[in-house]
Enzyme design. Sequence first.
Site, PDB file in Angstrom:
ATOM      1  N   GLU A  30      10.169 -25.694  19.041  1.00 51.11           N
ATOM      2  CA  GLU A  30      10.805 -25.252  17.796  1.00 51.11           C
ATOM      3  C   GLU A  30       9.772 -25.303  16.663  1.00 51.11           C
ATOM      4  OE1 GLU A  30      14.614 -26.607  15.006  1.00 51.11           O
ATOM      5  OE2 GLU A  30      13.697 -28.036  16.383  1.00 51.11           O
ATOM      6  N   HIS A  31       9.160 -26.451  16.477  1.00 53.04           N
ATOM      7  CA  HIS A  31       8.127 -26.639  15.452  1.00 53.04           C
ATOM      8  C   HIS A  31       6.802 -26.971  16.138  1.00 53.04           C
ATOM      9  CE1 HIS A  31      11.345 -27.286  12.389  1.00 53.04           C
ATOM     10  NE2 HIS A  31      11.941 -27.986  13.331  1.00 53.04           N
TER      11      HIS A  31
END
Length: 445
Positions: free
Chosen positions: A335-336
């Site tokens: 996601e990040h």
Amino acid sequence: MTDRQVRLYELAKMDAAARARLMVRSEEDLQGFVDAVRPIVAAVEAEGDAALVTYAKRFDGAPASFQAIATPPEDFAWAEKTVSREVAEALAFAADNIRRYHEAQMPEEMWLKEMRPGVFAGERWTPIDSVACYVPRGKGSFPSVALMTAIPAIVAGARRVVMLTPPGPDGRADAATLLAAKLAGVSEVYRVGGAQAVAAAAYGTKSVPRCLKIVGPGSPYLIAAKKLLADRIDPGMLAGPSEALVLADDTADGRLAALDLLVEVEHGPDSSGFLVTPSRAVAEAALAAIPGFFGKMSETRIDYTMTVLSSERGGIVLTSDLQSAYDFVNDYAPEHLMIHAREPYQHLGHIRNAGEILLGESTSNTLANFVIGPNNVLPTNGWAKTMSPLSVFDYMKRATVAHVTPSGYAQLAGAAETLARYEGFDAHANAVSATRADLLATRRK
């Protein structure tokens, strides 16, 4: 403070099965969650608001007096008085940056290009009619998610934008979330959370309008409800519990890398996060630094953090070289992704799969989550391999547009008729045959 240890994995010494276990996220197997939410969804479909009230009391701790799902106007006034000036100004600052970013993201309303003389084709963008923006609560309040989901919807021109968020023990929505809704331009906020919120938006109730789409992150229960109701409502991106990778080369400061590693794993025990580095010195510096940061964290956040970092969903991954680190990142599709390096751009070209990529030790994930401007609702559970961050495009759809002039028609008809007859479609073929030419000739007389 805790006797659990941050795990250190030496990737070169792990077999394929052990490596595969590091890729597993908490929402990967949703069947148990789907089974759990199925009766909730059924109750909302059958009972409407009455079920929402029951679940608000049972799951969200709303008071016994809780009855109204819609947030009344006086609660917005209460929120403005309740939220501190410092928080209100920070929200306004964030909202301005988020709005600027998404305005810059807007596509051209329509384009047409001449493919051949007299043959024009292109696309036209229009906003969707309705969307529900889900803002979670429980392990924290998330007014930033209210801004990130609602502002691009407003910028995109969605005709009706509503917000769904769980009530608190006082029966109200979180004050800062209400203020964020107002900053975004949303006046309809409904106090409903979890799987029941998805069901309410999918079926509609007396209070909650039926919506075409729902966006926003949440727990595996929310994701399960979205999957279960995908034939009733567009579930949007399936954004689940937080996850992050920190990629650090041998020029990185292990202490700073550790500081960023803690950002996403403090969200909850169902989060995931790894520091990935080919440098043993960086790995050891990070390991040594992590306990020191706990002095400025609450016991709850420390517990969440160590639950993750002492399990197979978190820790430090030591690779044999940079290519192995890139391979791990691309397989994980986080996601990040934060890249800690003196020259972070030299690594960027090696990354194919990540929801967002934050370059350099000054680009903290905290800045990206709140104030830089790009959206913080991102694909989780490896979906960054095929999906993109939430954007204005999630609130719009494309229609192809074509216009063929008589001269252009003459160039296309023969090939189209040939293909139609080959595929066995008589009416298709007739529509571009001599029959059409004769009819068109008659009209031009």
